[in-house]
Motif scaffolding. Structure first.
Motif, PDB file in Angstrom:
ATOM      1  N   THR A  70       0.852  -1.192   0.000  1.00  0.00           N
ATOM      2  CA  THR A  70       0.000   0.000   0.000  1.00  0.00           C
ATOM      3  C   THR A  70       0.891   1.246   0.000  1.00  0.00           C
ATOM      4  N   ILE A  71       0.274   2.418  -0.202  1.00  0.00           N
ATOM      5  CA  ILE A  71       1.032   3.680  -0.102  1.00  0.00           C
ATOM      6  C   ILE A  71       0.528   4.424   1.126  1.00  0.00           C
ATOM      7  N   PHE A  72       1.450   4.937   1.935  1.00  0.00           N
ATOM      8  CA  PHE A  72       1.066   5.727   3.101  1.00  0.00           C
ATOM      9  C   PHE A  72       1.153   7.214   2.761  1.00  0.00           C
ATOM     10  N   MET A  73      -0.015   7.870   2.868  1.00  0.00           N
ATOM     11  CA  MET A  73      -0.083   9.286   2.525  1.00  0.00           C
ATOM     12  C   MET A  73      -0.579  10.063   3.744  1.00  0.00           C
ATOM     13  N   SER A  74      -0.125  11.295   3.856  1.00  0.00           N
ATOM     14  CA  SER A  74      -0.636  12.108   4.957  1.00  0.00           C
ATOM     15  C   SER A  74      -0.435  13.594   4.689  1.00  0.00           C
ATOM     16  N   ASP A  75      -1.048  14.406   5.551  1.00  0.00           N
ATOM     17  CA  ASP A  75      -0.906  15.854   5.427  1.00  0.00           C
ATOM     18  C   ASP A  75       0.289  16.304   6.252  1.00  0.00           C
ATOM     19  N   VAL A  76       1.369  16.560   5.557  1.00  0.00           N
ATOM     20  CA  VAL A  76       2.563  17.065   6.239  1.00  0.00           C
ATOM     21  C   VAL A  76       2.899  18.352   5.519  1.00  0.00           C
ATOM     22  N   ILE A  77       2.229  19.417   5.895  1.00  0.00           N
ATOM     23  CA  ILE A  77       2.273  20.578   4.997  1.00  0.00           C
ATOM     24  C   ILE A  77       3.256  21.664   5.402  1.00  0.00           C
ATOM     25  N   HIS A  78       3.663  21.679   6.672  1.00  0.00           N
ATOM     26  CA  HIS A  78       4.701  22.644   7.052  1.00  0.00           C
ATOM     27  C   HIS A  78       5.538  22.060   8.184  1.00  0.00           C
ATOM     28  N   GLY A  79       5.951  20.822   7.956  1.00  0.00           N
ATOM     29  CA  GLY A  79       6.773  20.138   8.944  1.00  0.00           C
ATOM     30  C   GLY A  79       6.081  18.883   9.425  1.00  0.00           C
ATOM     31  N   TYR A  80       6.914  17.908   9.853  1.00  0.00           N
ATOM     32  CA  TYR A  80       6.361  16.654  10.367  1.00  0.00           C
ATOM     33  C   TYR A  80       6.396  16.694  11.899  1.00  0.00           C
ATOM     34  N   LYS A  81       7.571  16.654  12.493  1.00  0.00           N
ATOM     35  CA  LYS A  81       7.702  16.859  13.948  1.00  0.00           C
ATOM     36  C   LYS A  81       8.116  18.309  14.185  1.00  0.00           C
ATOM     37  N   THR A  82       9.228  18.706  13.564  1.00  0.00           N
ATOM     38  CA  THR A  82       9.637  20.107  13.670  1.00  0.00           C
ATOM     39  C   THR A  82       8.697  20.902  12.773  1.00  0.00           C
ATOM     40  N   ILE A  83       7.929  21.769  13.372  1.00  0.00           N
ATOM     41  CA  ILE A  83       6.953  22.512  12.574  1.00  0.00           C
ATOM     42  C   ILE A  83       7.526  23.878  12.195  1.00  0.00           C
ATOM     43  N   PHE A  84       7.424  24.180  10.916  1.00  0.00           N
ATOM     44  CA  PHE A  84       7.906  25.443  10.364  1.00  0.00           C
ATOM     45  C   PHE A  84       6.719  26.409  10.251  1.00  0.00           C
ATOM     46  N   PRO A  85       6.980  27.673   9.891  1.00  0.00           N
ATOM     47  CA  PRO A  85       5.844  28.589   9.760  1.00  0.00           C
ATOM     48  C   PRO A  85       4.778  28.035   8.813  1.00  0.00           C
ATOM     49  N   VAL A  86       3.526  28.366   9.096  1.00  0.00           N
ATOM     50  CA  VAL A  86       2.438  27.917   8.214  1.00  0.00           C
ATOM     51  C   VAL A  86       2.711  28.444   6.807  1.00  0.00           C
ATOM     52  N   PRO A  87       2.147  27.790   5.784  1.00  0.00           N
ATOM     53  CA  PRO A  87       2.419  28.245   4.419  1.00  0.00           C
ATOM     54  C   PRO A  87       2.171  29.745   4.209  1.00  0.00           C
ATOM     55  N   LEU A  88       1.146  30.310   4.857  1.00  0.00           N
ATOM     56  CA  LEU A  88       0.933  31.750   4.660  1.00  0.00           C
ATOM     57  C   LEU A  88       2.125  32.539   5.232  1.00  0.00           C
ATOM     58  N   GLY A  89       2.671  32.055   6.333  1.00  0.00           N
ATOM     59  CA  GLY A  89       3.875  32.672   6.907  1.00  0.00           C
ATOM     60  C   GLY A  89       5.055  32.493   5.973  1.00  0.00           C
ATOM     61  N   GLN A  90       5.154  31.306   5.359  1.00  0.00           N
ATOM     62  CA  GLN A  90       6.238  31.101   4.381  1.00  0.00           C
ATOM     63  C   GLN A  90       6.039  32.040   3.197  1.00  0.00           C
ATOM     64  N   GLY A  91       4.763  32.238   2.831  1.00  0.00           N
ATOM     65  CA  GLY A  91       4.465  33.194   1.759  1.00  0.00           C
ATOM     66  C   GLY A  91       5.012  34.569   2.125  1.00  0.00           C
ATOM     67  N   ALA A  92       4.847  34.928   3.401  1.00  0.00           N
ATOM     68  CA  ALA A  92       5.353  36.225   3.861  1.00  0.00           C
ATOM     69  C   ALA A  92       6.881  36.271   3.807  1.00  0.00           C
ATOM     70  N   GLY A  93       7.502  35.113   3.845  1.00  0.00           N
ATOM     71  CA  GLY A  93       8.956  35.069   3.711  1.00  0.00           C
ATOM     72  C   GLY A  93       9.433  35.579   2.360  1.00  0.00           C
ATOM     73  N   PHE A  94       8.547  35.592   1.379  1.00  0.00           N
ATOM     74  CA  PHE A  94       8.896  36.048   0.027  1.00  0.00           C
ATOM     75  C   PHE A  94      10.210  35.410  -0.439  1.00  0.00           C
ATOM     76  N   ASP A  95      10.378  34.124  -0.110  1.00  0.00           N
ATOM     77  CA  ASP A  95      11.634  33.467  -0.451  1.00  0.00           C
ATOM     78  C   ASP A  95      11.380  31.989  -0.766  1.00  0.00           C
ATOM     79  N   PRO A  96      10.981  31.691  -2.012  1.00  0.00           N
ATOM     80  CA  PRO A  96      10.678  30.305  -2.365  1.00  0.00           C
ATOM     81  C   PRO A  96      11.856  29.353  -2.125  1.00  0.00           C
TER      82      PRO A  96
END
Ligand code: NOJ
Length: 708
Positions: free
Chosen positions: A82-108
């Motif tokens: 099977t394939i294991f899928m999940s929502d890991v959208i801004h970090g798994y254990k170490t959490i980074f800024p939410v995507p909107l915060g990353q957007g504010a980083g203006f640094d892709p």
């Protein structure tokens, strides 16, 4: 496996087995093998069938997934993993800024690094696929999920989307350390009517194609092998049964040849939407529209087989979808290595020093200084009072931090103790001003008010009708401000809040968004001047909710304010607030002062296959080093259809040392000027263009050229 072997495997599978590959269940189906609870209890699951399905949602942890995979390999008749899928959208254990915060980083590029770190942790824990990037452009702060996206701008969102895909997938999705990206939510979920989650989307075709689709397309072109179809409707047809959207736009026009998975229960919801008669109809429609995997509904599981037995087209489509799923498994290397991760890798990467540093850096780069009347940076000798419940809250990481441990989150109050143990800081973690707090505020040099919204107030199904700062925090502000004017508003939020009162009275405003596990350490570094703010507004801040949705790149109306020369000023305005944003897209302050030279163009004429270069010199006139997001905007002055008043088309974020300057250049080609003309052809029309380069969408530092 070779393609031939995959096809042989497919040929050997029964119809039921093929359909099982098109199903995704969540972990609730695997607690006790005999007991199926939750939404699954009314599915007509055959004995052991949950062990034969193609993909599993939301489970992680090496040991756990290893055990599950062993079960799948044993019970699936062809031993297909099977394939294991999940929502890991801004970090798994170490959490980074939410995507909107990353957007504010203006640094892709920084976001690419964050995705890379996320992939290391998630794949150590056995995951194969993440449901990210979330590419939904949003211009409506009422929508609870705007925090999961990177903001309002099509071009910038596209850069972030591709950066995330590249970061997650690294040098190959089959390799340990990487995970595959699933682009979501296709499409235009962020344009939910009135900002209410799951409501329909009403967009004209041009807006959909030009503004909403580029970020998904960029992620697909960057190599994401999965796309998730959204909950919402497009052209009044739910995305998960929308053949035009999934087959014509996604597969034909964007060239996507991977797996389409529905959002959670979205196939069966088409019955509730009323465009499918029943679950059997929903299953057939979704399959025909191009949904390969039915996530968390029993439409495919219970209603496809019987229909398909008497229907060649459905059989062919099931074969096609099943082959795509098998191909994905093959690309993930599952037939050779069904189990990813290890205990050692989990120990090595979870909350490791490197990821902690990255989390602090990312928070520093994304925090956005909206106002500063000389209060910041604070002197390290000053006496500081911190007030507000958010100061001691761990609810500042954002939604989808599902695998992180809350007690690892460094609160604002803890962060100062860790980073500046000598600092004179008193913390009053209350949202009501009592006597003790006010007495302390009277005698301190500065008050930091931690206000905004805890992260359980935003996210999926958490839309709000009023994006103003809550009453309690307004009252707290007034009380504190009444005794000390040196009040700094430190905002934690998953959306741009309407804060005109704070904008007027606060001595300084810093928006920390949701900074993640260790992010508060970076926030203190900014406050004490050990780092220089360089975040920028990713989504315009309204004065009031009534202005929403809004964007800097709006169209000019036939009656713009101040320009309509009629007898009476019947202009396109509000009587109570300006049309413009309180803080517009691209806006943000620094402790440095950056001066831009006029824009210089290599030529004032651009040919269809040529290019011109637009350059500026940016000087740091301040006394501290700083990063400056240098933004290129272009406007097509006249078009066969109306054109936005300006659009972001380029970005650089150089570090400029105090007293030094750098030259920043952007190439402009006709390709960047294309849009859907009157006849719906995607072309650049000859004529006049304006170009601006500056530090925000307000810049007037411009020049002009002609496309011939
Ligand atoms: C529903 C959400 O809309 C989607 O973003 C998420 O990936 C799925 N649930 C799976 O958790």
């Amino acid at each position: 496996m070779t393609e031939l072997q995959l096809k042989e495997l497919l040929a050997d599978m029964s119809l039921g087995e093929k359909i099982e590959q098109l199903i995704q269940f969540h972990g609730g189906f695997y607690g006790d093998v005999k007991l199926i609870t939750g939404p699954g209890h009314d599915y007509t699951i055959k004995p052991d069938q949950q062990w034969r399905i193609g993909t599993v949602l939301g489970e992680a942890g090496y040991e756990h997934l290893k055990n599950l995979q062993d079960g799948f390999m044993e019970k699936q008749p062809h031993h297909i993993p099977t394939i294991f899928m999940s929502d890991v959208i801004h970090g798994y254990k170490t959490i980074f800024p939410v995507p909107l915060g990353q957007g504010a980083g203006f640094d892709p590029e920084l976001t690419r690094e964050l995705a890379e770190a996320t992939a290391k942790e998630a794949s150590a824990a056995g995951l194969h696929v993440t449901f990210s990037p979330m590419c939904d452009l949003s211009r409506d702060a009422r929508w609870g999920r705007c925090m999961e996206g990177t903001g309002e701008d099509p071009w910038l969102n596209a850069r972030f989307a591709e950066a995330m895909v590249l970061g997650y997938q690294g040098d190959g999705i089959e390799k340990q350390g990487n995970i595959a990206a699933c682009v979501k939510h296709f499409a235009a979920y962020g344009a939910a009517t009135a900002g209410r989650d799951y409501s329909g989307v009403e967009l004209c075709e041009r807006t959909l194609l030009e503004d909403y689709l580029p970020s998904y397309e960029a992620a697909v072109k960057a190599g994401a092998p999965l796309v998730m179809s959204a909950f919402n409707t497009i052209n009044r047809i739910p995305c998960s049964t929308n053949k035009w959207l999934l087959r014509k736009i996604l597969r034909e026009q964007m060239g996507f040849d991977g797996v389409v998975i529905s959002d959670y229960g979205a196939v069966q919801e088409t019955v509730v939407h009323t465009s499918s008669c029943d679950k059997a109809d929903a299953a057939a429609k979704a399959l025909k529209a191009g949904v390969d995997i039915d996530m968390m509904s029993d439409c495919y599981l219970s209603y496809l087989e019987e229909q398909a037995e008497a229907n060649e087209e459905l059989c062919r489509l099931i074969d096609e979808s099943c082959l795509r799923v098998l191909e994905l498994k093959n690309k993930l290397g599952l037939f050779e290595h069904p189990i990813r991760g290890s205990k050692e890798l989990e120990d090595k990467y979870f909350y490791c020093e490197e990821h902690k540093e990255l989390s602090v850096r990312a928070a520093r780069e994304s925090a956005t200084l909206l106002k500063n009347d000389g209060l910041l940076p604070l002197s390290k000798n000053s006496k500081i009072v911190v007030a507000g419940k958010l100061a001691t809250s761990t609810n500042i990481v954002g939604s989808w931090a599902i695998f992180a441990e809350a007690d690892k989150t460094v609160t604002f109050a803890d962060a100062v103790k860790r980073r500046y143990p000598e600092a004179d800081v008193e913390v009053y973690p209350c949202d009501e001003a009592d006597e003790a707090l006010l007495a302390a505020c009277k005698t301190c040099d500065a008050v930091i008010l931690c206000i905004g919204e805890e992260d359980d107030k935003t996210g999926e199904s958490k839309s709000i009708s009023d994006v103003s700062l809550c009453k309690a925090h307004q009252t707290l502000f007034d009380a504190v401000y009444g005794v000390n004017k040196n009040t700094l508003s430190l905002i934690y939020a998953g959306r741009p809040l309407a804060i005109p009162m704070l904008a007027e009275k606060s001595k300084a405003i810093l928006d920390a968004w949701y900074p993640g596990t260790f992010g508060n350490i970076g926030i203190w570094e900014l406050l004490f001047g050990d780092a220089n703010p360089c975040g920028r507004v990713p989504m315009s801040f309204p004065y009031t909710t009534g202005q929403l949705p809004m964007s800097y790149s709006a169209f000019i109306t036939g009656r713009p304010i101040g320009e309509w020369k009629g007898f009476v000023p019947f202009a396109s305005n509000y009587m109570d607030v300006p049309n413009t944003a309180l803080y517009p897209f691209g806006w943000g302050l620094s402790y440095s002062e950056f001066a831009y030279s006029p824009v210089s163009l290599s030529s004032d004429t651009l040919t269809a296959d040529g290019k011109i270069t637009a350059s500026v010199t940016v000087a740091n006139k301040g006394s501290v080093d700083g990063k400056e997001p240098v933004q290129l905007y272009i406007r097509d002055v006249k078009g066969s259809v109306i054109r936005p008043c300006r659009e972001l088309k380029g970005l650089r974020k150089p570090m400029i040392r105090a007293g030094e300057s750098v030259t920043v250049s952007f190439e402009i080609t006709a390709d960047m000027l294309r849009f859907y003309n009157e006849d719906m052809e995607f072309v650049a029309e000859p004529g006049e263009f304006q170009v601006w380069i500056g530090g925000s969408s307000l810049t007037e530092n411009g020049a002009a050229f002609r496309l011939v």
